[in-house]
Design an enzyme around this catalytic site. Structure first.
Site, PDB file in Angstrom:
ATOM      1  N   ASP A  28      30.767  50.300  44.337  1.00  0.00           N
ATOM      2  CA  ASP A  28      30.939  51.384  43.376  1.00  0.00           C
ATOM      3  C   ASP A  28      29.649  52.181  43.230  1.00  0.00           C
ATOM      4  OD1 ASP A  28      29.461  49.424  41.967  1.00  0.00           O
ATOM      5  OD2 ASP A  28      31.248  48.710  40.938  1.00  0.00           O
ATOM      6  N   ASP A  72      34.866  42.092  29.941  1.00  0.00           N
ATOM      7  CA  ASP A  72      36.256  42.461  29.658  1.00  0.00           C
ATOM      8  C   ASP A  72      37.179  42.222  30.851  1.00  0.00           C
ATOM      9  OD1 ASP A  72      35.370  44.428  31.340  1.00  0.00           O
ATOM     10  OD2 ASP A  72      35.733  46.096  29.976  1.00  0.00           O
ATOM     11  N   HIS A  79      36.665  43.291  34.046  1.00  0.00           N
ATOM     12  CA  HIS A  79      36.703  44.313  35.099  1.00  0.00           C
ATOM     13  C   HIS A  79      35.990  43.831  36.358  1.00  0.00           C
ATOM     14  CE1 HIS A  79      32.707  45.798  33.436  1.00  0.00           C
ATOM     15  NE2 HIS A  79      32.462  45.815  34.730  1.00  0.00           N
ATOM     16  N   GLU A 119      38.241  49.245  35.074  1.00  0.00           N
ATOM     17  CA  GLU A 119      38.278  48.836  33.685  1.00  0.00           C
ATOM     18  C   GLU A 119      39.678  48.313  33.314  1.00  0.00           C
ATOM     19  OE1 GLU A 119      35.573  48.523  32.297  1.00  0.00           O
ATOM     20  OE2 GLU A 119      34.351  50.323  32.094  1.00  0.00           O
TER      21      GLU A 119
END
Length: 260
Positions: free
Chosen positions: A67, A136, A138, A143
């Site tokens: 990314d 979380d 991801h 996300e």
């Protein structure tokens, strides 16, 4: 999905670096997918030590970026291209000519996403993709509620992720709001997925990934769909796994020749 519980981050790094080294011995021009952040650093340090000792040759290895921030120039110290050059390419003795990554400063960001997705396929696909995991759940910058069949695309970061990443910048206002990330569908095309998680702060995300349902609310749970996915966690990150004892027994009794 195989879960391997190790004593600490250093042990996890050594285990994964060993798998990468074995891959490079079998396939010298393997395409390694790499992640950024503090979690994978023990992997890169352990692999670099093997390179320095002469036990593995990386001269033909290729590196693929997972990314990138949108809007940060390639020479910005916190662009992931710069980070990977410092933490992976230079320590492993791999030149930028063997590096693949998306262009976060492209005028047409969507076209850049599509071009990178095609480039990965044209390169023969990623042989081993190293992943971290967010608090979380991801992976990459996919996300929560990301499509489980998504391709490389632009994403908007949650405030939680921006806060988590602010430690790499002078303040949170400097953390970009948008990123390019390989989609979950793209990530799942790698031949071997290896997720490393360390620390108690990742325990909930690890439990949801391994023992929870496959659901977009926890993007990493998509690893359950992959034919060769390995989750390496230290004791703290494994602290909320209900089947931790089973995972330990399984790994202890696994034949050495299987690797991870």
């Amino acid at each position: 999905m195989e879960v391997v519980i190790v004593p600490d981050a250093k042990a996890g790094g050594a285990l994964i670096a060993g798998a990468m080294a074995d891959l490079l011995r079998r396939t010298p021009d393997a395409l390694l997918g790499v992640a950024t952040g503090s979690t994978p650093l023990p992997v890169y340090e352990a692999l670099a030590a093997q390179v320095r000792s002469g036990s593995v040759d990386t001269s033909r290895a290729r590196i693929a970026q997972l990314d990138e921030y949108v809007g940060l120039t390639a020479d910005h110290p916190e662009s992931y291209r710069s980070v990977l050059r410092r933490e992976v390419l230079e320590p492993l003795g791999i030149g930028m000519d063997a590096f693949m990554g998306p262009d976060g400063t492209a005028e047409d960001v969507q076209a850049a996403c599509e071009a990178y997705d095609r480039a990965l396929t044209e390169a023969g696909g990623v042989d081993l993709q190293l992943l971290g995991i967010g608090t979380d759940g991801h992976i990459g910058f996919n996300e929560p509620c990301s499509s489980l069949v998504s391709r490389t695309r632009i994403k908007t970061l949650t405030e939680r992720t921006r806060v988590d990443n602010a430690r790499f910048f002078d303040d949170i206002d400097q953390v970009p709001h948008h990123v390019i990330t390989q989609g979950i569908g793209t990530i799942l095309e790698a031949r071997h997925l290896v997720l490393l998680a360390t620390g108690e702060g990742k325990a909930d995300a690890v439990a949801a990934t391994v023992e929870g349902p496959v659901a977009a609310v926890c993007p990493a749970s998509a690893l359950q769909l992959h034919p060769h996915a390995t989750v390496v966690v230290d004791e703290a990150a494994a602290s909320k796994l209900k089947f931790a004892d089973y995972f330990r027994r399984t790994y202890v009794n696994k034949p050495d020749w299987q690797g991870i």
